[in-house]
Structures are given as structure tokens and as C-alpha cells.
Design a protein around this motif. Structure first.
Motif: not given
Length: 330
Positions: A99, A102-104, A238, A240, A242, A250-253, A255
């Protein structure tokens, strides 16, 4: 799902020999260590964490008195149970740690078409000589990036039950002792994880088809052919990434075929000397990205019906030691 070659019952049920004892021999010692390392990686998705689990498991064994050790009829079953409990505890705490990540967070990729050694010989594949069989991770479908990503979405108890039963063939009666539930409850846990995998990872094509798509993907990326790249991607693909906060990612996917294609080509345009190499990653065809001989990214893909449905890009340098041969803390 077939049980990996490393999980042969060399020192399993029926053997009352101690781990690493003179009676069991070096072969049995390597077999049990290899089994535990493979177990830990499939449970945790990290080579370093798996090695820590193995070390802690043996530390607990040698902390027992001689009489306590002799009272254990099947040492390998004891070691497996202890290692699984350690993994169960780590999986519970990992959710809290991630949690704050940082990021995925993606599993640590492992290298090679058959095996990869995690010690000083990191990066060598089988047949190169000099690597320790006790420190190999056997690569099969149970360590594919797609499998590990989905397993990361199930509960810790579901993951432990599934890996122990479906991958290593452990009876539910023994799994019950590990997770502290009844055999029937453990059966349900494994079944739940199995359903999640079936929903998220429908059966794909052959390895040959996978390799052909990856080859076309690499070529399109190298030439900057946007149209061809888009055509190779599923409309709902998608991606992702890390980077772990260590490098930009990229911190988010990302798509969609067009967005993912432009994202990838944009990354590759940053350095004209970038080199793409096809290489087996976690037992399936993938691509590594290097600059001046140094690997800076590892890309894995899931493919269905001839199209790439998922891309996982690991750029966190702490997870690339199989290629960079630089042991670092995770």
C-alpha cells in the motif's frame, strides 16, 4: 497442473532422515532446498524473499534439539510446513507494505528457458556450468508472470492452499496444519484460487504462437511501426509498469491498444541506442530492453487468440538482478 521436476519426493514422506544429514546425502539436501526455494518464489513472487524464507526455515530446524529433530518422521514435510507458514505471514504483511509502494507492484522476473540460478551465477541458464542446482528456480506455467499477478490478487490463505496442493501436490490434510483450518476449508480455499485463475487467465495459445507474436511485437517496437504494433494488441490490452519509485514509470495501468502502443514507442524514443532482445522470462517468451549492454527493463506478455492482452514492464532495478547480476535489497 503438473508438479515441477524439483518437487520429486527424494526426502518426502517415508524418509526419516534429517535435512542435510550424511545419510540423506548432498543430492537430497539440494533437492529439499530447491523445493523450498521454488515453493517460496511461487508463494511470494520474489527471489530474495524466497531465499530469506529458506534461510529462516533451516534456522528453525537447526534450533531444535537433536531429540526434537529425531522425533520428526518426515523432515521435508516439516520444512515445507514451516516455510509455508513463514510465507503465509509474509503475504499478510506484504499487503500492508505494498500500500506504500510507489506505483504498481509486479513480481520479480526470473530469467532463462529452463532454470535460473539466484546466487553468484545469476543470469546463467541451465547447461552453462558452475551454477548450484540447490539455488535454481524451475520455470513452468506456475511461475508465469500472468499466473503470479493473478495469485497476488487472492487471499494469502487461498494462495498457500493453491500452491501447496495444485503445484506441489500436498494433501489437504497437511495443508490444514499449515493454515490452521480444516481439510475441507483448505479444499475450498484452493478451489477459490483456481476459479480466480480460470476467470482471469483463460487458456492461451501454444509457446510457438506466443513466440511468433512476441517476435512481431519486438520488430514493431524497434521500427516504430505504430499501426503494426496496434494490430498486435488486444483492443482492451492493459500495460502495467513497476519502477518502485527508483526510476520513472507509469504509476497507473495504461489501457487500450492505441494508448499502450504510443506509450511503448514513446519510451523507446528516449534513447536511440536502446536494444530489444527476445528472451524467455518466467518460462515464456518475452523481451528485455538494454542500453550499452545493460538491461534496464524486462517485458512479459499474456497472449490470447494471437493478440497481446496484458503487458508487464519491470523497470525497478532492484528486481532486475537476474540480468544485471547486482544483488540489492528489495
Amino acid at each position: 497442473m503438473p508438479i515441477p521436476p524439483d518437487s520429486d519426493q527424494d526426502t518426502g514422506p517415508g524418509s526419516a532422515q534429517s535435512p542435510g544429514s550424511e545419510q540423506s546425502g548432498l543430492g537430497s539436501l539440494m533437492a529439499e532446498r530447491r523445493r523450498l526455494l521454488n515453493l517460496g518464489y511461487r508463494m511470494l513472487g520474489s527471489v530474495q524473499d524466497a531465499e530469506d524464507v529458506v534461510q529462516e526455515t533451516y534456522a528453525r530446524w537447526y534450533a531444535l534439539s537433536e531429540s526434537q529433530q529425531q522425533a520428526i518422521v518426515t523432515p521435508l514435510a516439516w520444512l515445507t510446513r514451516v516455510a509455508s507458514r513463514i510465507c503465509l505471514d509474509q503475504l499478510a504483511s506484504a499487503r500492508v507494505r505494498r500500500e506504500r509502494y510507489t506505483g504498481e507492484w509486479l513480481p520479480e522476473p526470473v530469467r532463462g528457458s529452463t532454470t535460473w540460478t539466484s546466487t553468484a551465477g545469476a543470469g546463467r541458464t541451465s547447461g552453462t556450468g558452475g551454477d548450484d542446482p540447490a539455488d535454481r528456480i524451475t520455470l513452468d506455467e506456475s511461475v508465469s508472470m500472468g499466473m503470479l499477478v493473478v495469485l497476488d490478487s487472492v487471499t494469502p490463505a487461498e494462495r498457500v492452499a493453491f500452491v501447496l496442493h495444485d503445484v506441489f501436490g500436498t494433501p489437504f490434510t497437511e495443508i490444514a496444519e499449515t493454515v490452521g483450518r480444516s481439510p475441507a476449508a483448505c479444499r475450498q480455499l484452493a478451489s477459490s484460487a483456481r476459479r480466480r485463475l480460470a476467470e482471469r487467465r483463460p487458456v492461451g495459445g501454444t509457446t510457438t504462437e506466443h513466440r511468433q507474436v512476441v517476435s512481431a511485437f519486438r520488430e514493431a517496437c524497434e521500427t516504430g511501426d505504430l499501426d503494426t504494433l496496434v494490430a498486435l494488441l488486444d483492443p482492451a490490452v492493459e500495460s502495467r509498469s513497476d519502477g518502485g519509485g527508483k526510476v520513472r514509470s507509469a504509476l497507473r495501468p495504461v489501457t487500450g491498444a492505441d494508448k499502450v502502443a504510443r506509450f511503448l514507442l514513446g519510451l523507446l524514443r528516449r534513447d536511440p541506442d536502446v536494444e530489444l532482445v527476445e528472451e524467455d522470462i518466467n518460462g515464456t517468451p518475452g523481451v528485455t530492453v538494454g542500453i550499452a549492454g545493460t538491461t534496464i527493463a524486462v517485458l512479459s506478455a499474456d497472449i490470447r487468440d494471437g493478440l497481446i492482452t496484458d503487458l508487464w514492464l519491470v523497470v525497478n532495478p532492484d528486481k532486475l538482478h537476474a540480468w544485471t547480476d547486482t544483488p540489492t535489497a528489495r
